[in-house]
Design an enzyme around this catalytic site. Sequence first.
Site, PDB file in Angstrom:
ATOM      1  N   ASP A   1       4.185  15.757  11.043  1.00 43.71           N
ATOM      2  CA  ASP A   1       4.387  15.351   9.650  1.00 43.71           C
ATOM      3  C   ASP A   1       3.081  15.416   8.868  1.00 43.71           C
ATOM      4  O   ASP A   1       2.737  14.498   8.117  1.00 43.71           O
ATOM      5  CB  ASP A   1       4.984  13.941   9.589  1.00 43.71           C
ATOM      6  CG  ASP A   1       5.775  13.689   8.312  1.00 43.71           C
ATOM      7  OD1 ASP A   1       6.095  14.666   7.590  1.00 43.71           O
ATOM      8  OD2 ASP A   1       6.084  12.515   8.016  1.00 43.71           O
TER       9      ASP A   1
ATOM     10  N   LEU B   1       0.810  -1.220   0.000  1.00 45.71           N
ATOM     11  CA  LEU B   1       0.000   0.000   0.000  1.00 45.71           C
ATOM     12  C   LEU B   1       0.844   1.271   0.000  1.00 45.71           C
ATOM     13  O   LEU B   1       0.419   2.298  -0.502  1.00 45.71           O
ATOM     14  CB  LEU B   1      -0.942   0.022   1.216  1.00 45.71           C
ATOM     15  CG  LEU B   1      -1.987  -1.103   1.295  1.00 45.71           C
ATOM     16  CD1 LEU B   1      -2.794  -0.975   2.580  1.00 45.71           C
ATOM     17  CD2 LEU B   1      -2.899  -1.080   0.079  1.00 45.71           C
ATOM     18  N   GLY B   2       2.036   1.217   0.582  1.00 38.35           N
ATOM     19  CA  GLY B   2       2.870   2.411   0.624  1.00 38.35           C
ATOM     20  C   GLY B   2       3.920   2.295   1.713  1.00 38.35           C
ATOM     21  O   GLY B   2       4.042   1.268   2.381  1.00 38.35           O
TER      22      GLY B   2
ATOM     23  N   VAL C   1       3.825  -0.426   4.460  1.00 35.67           N
ATOM     24  CA  VAL C   1       2.424  -0.714   4.745  1.00 35.67           C
ATOM     25  C   VAL C   1       1.846  -1.642   3.678  1.00 35.67           C
ATOM     26  O   VAL C   1       2.013  -1.408   2.478  1.00 35.67           O
ATOM     27  CB  VAL C   1       1.592   0.579   4.829  1.00 35.67           C
ATOM     28  CG1 VAL C   1       0.146   0.262   5.216  1.00 35.67           C
ATOM     29  CG2 VAL C   1       2.207   1.555   5.831  1.00 35.67           C
TER      30      VAL C   1
ATOM     31  N   GLY D   1       5.679   4.331   5.126  1.00 39.96           N
ATOM     32  CA  GLY D   1       5.536   5.391   6.111  1.00 39.96           C
ATOM     33  C   GLY D   1       6.870   5.608   6.794  1.00 39.96           C
ATOM     34  O   GLY D   1       7.898   5.098   6.353  1.00 39.96           O
ATOM     35  N   SER D   2       6.861   6.397   7.863  1.00 43.55           N
ATOM     36  CA  SER D   2       8.099   6.617   8.595  1.00 43.55           C
ATOM     37  C   SER D   2       8.519   5.299   9.248  1.00 43.55           C
ATOM     38  O   SER D   2       7.772   4.700  10.007  1.00 43.55           O
ATOM     39  CB  SER D   2       7.911   7.706   9.650  1.00 43.55           C
ATOM     40  OG  SER D   2       6.869   7.379  10.535  1.00 43.55           O
ATOM     41  N   PHE D   3       9.706   4.815   8.923  1.00 43.74           N
ATOM     42  CA  PHE D   3      10.267   3.597   9.489  1.00 43.74           C
ATOM     43  C   PHE D   3       9.360   2.382   9.280  1.00 43.74           C
ATOM     44  O   PHE D   3       9.216   1.557  10.174  1.00 43.74           O
ATOM     45  CB  PHE D   3      10.550   3.765  10.986  1.00 43.74           C
ATOM     46  CG  PHE D   3      11.554   4.824  11.279  1.00 43.74           C
ATOM     47  CD1 PHE D   3      12.896   4.595  11.069  1.00 43.74           C
ATOM     48  CD2 PHE D   3      11.162   6.062  11.758  1.00 43.74           C
ATOM     49  CE1 PHE D   3      13.837   5.570  11.342  1.00 43.74           C
ATOM     50  CE2 PHE D   3      12.097   7.049  12.025  1.00 43.74           C
ATOM     51  CZ  PHE D   3      13.441   6.800  11.812  1.00 43.74           C
ATOM     52  N   GLY D   4       8.752   2.229   8.137  1.00 44.23           N
ATOM     53  CA  GLY D   4       7.950   1.030   7.915  1.00 44.23           C
ATOM     54  C   GLY D   4       7.314   0.981   6.541  1.00 44.23           C
ATOM     55  O   GLY D   4       7.203   1.998   5.853  1.00 44.23           O
TER      56      GLY D   4
END
Length: 308
Positions: A153, A36-37, A44, A39-42
């Site tokens: 953010d 899905l995308g 998804v 994110g910060s430090f991960g």
Amino acid sequence: MKLRTIVTQSTDLEYFVSPKGSVRCSIKNWQKGDFLGSGSFGTVYEGFNEYGFFFAVKEVSLLDQGSQGKQCILQLEQEIFLLSQFQHDNIVRYLGTDKDDGKIYIFLELVPKGSLANLYQKYRLRDSQVSTYTRQILSGLSYLHDRNVVHRDIKCANILVDVSGSVKLADFGLAKATKLNDIKSCKGTPYWMAPEVVNNKKNKGYGPAADIWSLGCTVLEMLTGQVPYSHLEGMQALFRIGNGELPSIPKTLSEEARDFILKCLQVNPNERPTAAQLLNHPFMQTPGSMNSSPVSPLCGGIRSQRFQ
């Protein structure tokens, strides 16, 4: 590298909480689906459990990566701690955690239409739509700020939208609880970063007003289909922001939209309205944004285009 108790305790979770209720199931009995995308430090993904529920899964590696890995773990703990306390229609819902060898999984409410950044790349957003979305963003921010939490953010990529037009703040990897204006670290994404964040070494800290600056940049982003300072490299943008230079605001935008953005983009954070005050701005009164349910104004917009 191990997470502290705040994360490991959540692996005992026995209930999967859907947006419409709770269903008993094993949080560990699930399958990873489409990407899905990030994110910060991960990263998804879509998730699917044995009872047929879909959800979002944020996957983070726990493998030792030195100081960067330790920072990742600290921010992951912060994200889980904060998300587990939030209950608001405009904040993505936390469902639990799981872990296996070297990875931690954060389960979140699935918001099927993706981010507002994806949306404006497909559609040209009008004032009525942006006003509807912004009103909900402000509602979520007001909830956070009342609890002394700064997101840090805010941008279209971190705001999700569902099929009814409801938007939800997401990616709390950089969020921080604060007392007054005591945040000192320079965190965020350059193009949306407030001047006091860029100049944090010169200042005594910053607080919720930093999210308001980012919101102004986010509204500008929705209306123009471009990130603020898009013609500049990241470091160039930071230099301009640090010197108090605003992003370009097209004169083609409506008077109400321009005024709303300018209210958010006050260089002095003390001169920026709060999220609660901005809910009363004329741009929030755009036809279609007044109804608290996002479904009605969108449907109303469809009718007016067809029959007028």
